[in-house]
Structures are given as C-alpha cells and as structure tokens.
Design a protein around this motif. Sequence first.
Motif, PDB file in Angstrom:
ATOM      1  N   ARG A 103      -7.313  16.321  -2.367  1.00  0.00           N
ATOM      2  CA  ARG A 103      -6.968  14.925  -2.627  1.00  0.00           C
ATOM      3  C   ARG A 103      -5.718  14.577  -1.832  1.00  0.00           C
ATOM      4  NH1 ARG A 103      -6.837  13.886  -8.241  1.00  0.00           N
ATOM      5  NH2 ARG A 103      -5.079  12.441  -8.122  1.00  0.00           N
ATOM      6  N   PRO A 104      -5.560  13.322  -1.456  1.00  0.00           N
ATOM      7  CA  PRO A 104      -4.401  12.943  -0.645  1.00  0.00           C
ATOM      8  C   PRO A 104      -3.143  12.829  -1.492  1.00  0.00           C
ATOM      9  CG  PRO A 104      -5.704  11.007  -1.154  1.00  0.00           C
ATOM     10  CD  PRO A 104      -6.455  12.186  -1.717  1.00  0.00           C
ATOM     11  N   GLY A 105      -2.018  13.054  -0.853  1.00  0.00           N
ATOM     12  CA  GLY A 105      -0.729  12.863  -1.502  1.00  0.00           C
ATOM     13  C   GLY A 105       0.040  11.748  -0.835  1.00  0.00           C
ATOM     14  N   ALA A 106       1.072  11.278  -1.491  1.00  0.00           N
ATOM     15  CA  ALA A 106       1.893  10.213  -0.923  1.00  0.00           C
ATOM     16  C   ALA A 106       2.655  10.741   0.286  1.00  0.00           C
ATOM     17  CB  ALA A 106       2.861   9.682  -1.967  1.00  0.00           C
ATOM     18  N   ALA A 107       2.665   9.966   1.348  1.00  0.00           N
ATOM     19  CA  ALA A 107       3.415  10.324   2.557  1.00  0.00           C
ATOM     20  C   ALA A 107       4.785   9.652   2.510  1.00  0.00           C
ATOM     21  CB  ALA A 107       2.653   9.880   3.797  1.00  0.00           C
ATOM     22  N   ARG A 108       5.694  10.167   3.299  1.00  0.00           N
ATOM     23  CA  ARG A 108       7.035   9.582   3.315  1.00  0.00           C
ATOM     24  C   ARG A 108       6.996   8.192   3.939  1.00  0.00           C
ATOM     25  NH1 ARG A 108       9.334  13.258   8.321  1.00  0.00           N
ATOM     26  NH2 ARG A 108       8.228  12.146   9.965  1.00  0.00           N
TER      27      ARG A 108
ATOM     28  N   VAL B 190       0.835  -1.184   0.000  1.00  0.00           N
ATOM     29  CA  VAL B 190       0.000   0.000   0.000  1.00  0.00           C
ATOM     30  C   VAL B 190       0.883   1.252   0.000  1.00  0.00           C
ATOM     31  CG1 VAL B 190      -0.195   0.259   2.510  1.00  0.00           C
ATOM     32  CG2 VAL B 190      -2.065   1.015   1.052  1.00  0.00           C
ATOM     33  N   THR B 191       0.432   2.269  -0.698  1.00  0.00           N
ATOM     34  CA  THR B 191       1.110   3.559  -0.644  1.00  0.00           C
ATOM     35  C   THR B 191       0.590   4.330   0.568  1.00  0.00           C
ATOM     36  OG1 THR B 191       1.350   3.641  -3.047  1.00  0.00           O
ATOM     37  CG2 THR B 191       1.498   5.734  -1.863  1.00  0.00           C
ATOM     38  N   GLN B 192       1.509   4.810   1.409  1.00  0.00           N
ATOM     39  CA  GLN B 192       1.098   5.614   2.550  1.00  0.00           C
ATOM     40  C   GLN B 192       0.650   6.991   2.044  1.00  0.00           C
ATOM     41  OE1 GLN B 192       0.957   4.285   5.598  1.00  0.00           O
ATOM     42  NE2 GLN B 192       1.823   2.373   4.837  1.00  0.00           N
ATOM     43  N   HIS B 193      -0.514   7.434   2.493  1.00  0.00           N
ATOM     44  CA  HIS B 193      -1.065   8.711   2.053  1.00  0.00           C
ATOM     45  C   HIS B 193      -1.224   9.672   3.226  1.00  0.00           C
ATOM     46  CE1 HIS B 193      -2.401   5.950  -1.184  1.00  0.00           C
ATOM     47  NE2 HIS B 193      -2.256   6.997  -1.960  1.00  0.00           N
ATOM     48  N   ALA B 194      -1.250  10.951   2.899  1.00  0.00           N
ATOM     49  CA  ALA B 194      -1.494  11.990   3.905  1.00  0.00           C
ATOM     50  C   ALA B 194      -2.373  13.066   3.288  1.00  0.00           C
ATOM     51  CB  ALA B 194      -0.185  12.594   4.395  1.00  0.00           C
ATOM     52  N   TRP B 195      -3.282  13.597   4.092  1.00  0.00           N
ATOM     53  CA  TRP B 195      -4.137  14.701   3.647  1.00  0.00           C
ATOM     54  C   TRP B 195      -3.511  16.022   4.055  1.00  0.00           C
ATOM     55  CZ3 TRP B 195      -8.355  14.326   0.616  1.00  0.00           C
ATOM     56  CH2 TRP B 195      -8.981  13.069   0.490  1.00  0.00           C
ATOM     57  N   SER B 196      -3.607  16.979   3.197  1.00  0.00           N
ATOM     58  CA  SER B 196      -3.199  18.346   3.511  1.00  0.00           C
ATOM     59  C   SER B 196      -4.454  19.198   3.685  1.00  0.00           C
ATOM     60  CB  SER B 196      -2.334  18.921   2.390  1.00  0.00           C
ATOM     61  OG  SER B 196      -2.192  20.320   2.542  1.00  0.00           O
TER      62      SER B 196
END
Length: 301
Positions: free
Chosen positions: A217-222, A206-212
């Motif tokens: 829309r969510p972006g990829a988290a580190r 899974v790609t870790q996501h984070a909301w700003s």
Amino acid sequence: IEAVVPDLERHIAQVVADQRVVGLSIGIVRDQQLAWTAGFGHADFEDQRPPDARTLFRFDSNTKPVTGMAIMQLRDEGLLDLDDQLVEYIPEFAGVQQIAGTVADVTLRRLLTHRSGLSGEVPGNWHATGVGPTIQEVLAGIGNCGIVIPPDSQHKYCNLGFVLLGEVVSRLSGRPYADYVRETILEPLNMLDSTFDPDSSEIRRVTQHAWSPTNSRPGAARDLVFNDRLAAGGLHSTVQDMAKWISLQFRRDRSSQRGGTQILAGTSLREMHQPQYADDDWTDGWCIGFSAVRRGDHVYL
C-alpha cells in the motif's frame, strides 16, 4: 461527450489499476468550457477521501508555460526581447562556467525552449532534500553551474533556466514572481484556487503518495519546499482551474489588446504554440514553455 464517457471511464480505471495510481482528477474542455470531469481513486489513501474537480494537485512542470506566458506579457509591453541575453537582466549570470558555450549564447528564447546548453538543475541538493534554494543561493552558486553542451546543439531539459526566467520576471516587474503570476495570470483568469502556497489554501489538498517496493500500500510522501524554484514547477492547481488555463489557449484569434480573461494577445498565444525547433522527423519539438508532439495530422501541446 456523453457517448464516450462509459468507455473513457473504463479506460481510465484500468490505467489507474495498472499503474498503481493512488488518485487522480480529470476533465475535458470543449468550446472553452469544462464539459466533463471525474475523480478516480483517493485524494488521501488513509481517509479514502475521493478527488474531485477542486482537489488541489501539484502543477509541477506545467508551471513552465505559465512562466513562459509571464515572459511573453513583458515582451508585449516592450520590456524585453526573446533574443536578449540573460546576462542583460541578471548580471550575476556572468559567473557561470563557459564550458561549451558563452554567456552571450544564453538567451531568453533558448532558456524557454531548453536549448541553452545550461546545466539542468539548480545548485544544491534539491533532489535529496526536497528543499529548493532561494534566488540568492542560486546566484551565489552559479559558478558551480555551466553551459555544458553547445547551445542549439540538442534538447537539454533545464529547470535552472526557468528559475532564472522567474527572476527576470521579478526584476522587470518589480514584484516577486509569485505575486506577478497571481495578479496578471491567475486572478484575471479566475483561477482562484491555484496557489504557490498550498498550506494557506482553503481547498482540500491531495496527499502526495509514494510506493515502496516492499509495501503493498502507498505511504505519504514528503512535501516539497520550493522556495525560489517556483517558476520551474511550484504552482498547485485544480482541474477546474486548469480548464480555464486550457480554454485560454484556444483564444488565439482575439484582439491584440489584453484585458479581462484575454491576458495575452492571440498573436502571442499562437507564437507560444509555434515549435521553435523540432526533431529531424518532426515527431517532437519545443515551443515557448510548451512541448509539442506530432502524431499523424495532429499536433498536441
């Protein structure tokens, strides 16, 4: 299960929407079998890849009961006692600041149940950098950590304690913590997709996501680099594998002999599930590696 699935799916879909969950996988274990599973949302928002029962997620602090089981295995082999002092196995711990308690107060049992009073996090800047320390860095920085509240006075969640428990596992077993867990827990349970090194896994991750707050829309988290913080939360797993882990917890009436998928005696499993302490109204408590929540006549781990 079939009768409740439509309502269950509607409920989960609503939670996903309300909480802005990018994606999740979920399963139901019944009679020690994975009886139902489903995926919602996306394992990766950009390519719209759906999650499923073999999508690899961070296990995070669900790793802590795994660490607790490793300690219990070593206990059952006669290599330790839960009420032993940590400093017996990690002499470097003697350098910790004794602010509200003594080195002798910090036992394995208190660490397993977040009752040691020890500082909650490892030395360094883990939350800012996402890079965990090596065990050498943890031990070199132990003088910056302290027993900051009296042991047994209250619950104080402690990642540092589980990092140190992982080092106990390593020193007593003579192998790295991750190798011990893989060889004595994951492989016997056939949890072959689970890993501490997800970059080498063949399973879709899974790609870790984070909301700003400013984005719709969510972006990829580190990605996090756990290093020797593994025992506190470094395992990655799947719903399919988690079902095998959960199924083990129901085999509490099995023989005291380890072997095959019975990697811990039934009596020791029951001991792990037994609250070691509870709030005054007994709605919440802590077991060995597990948390316990009581609602009416039901206790959930």
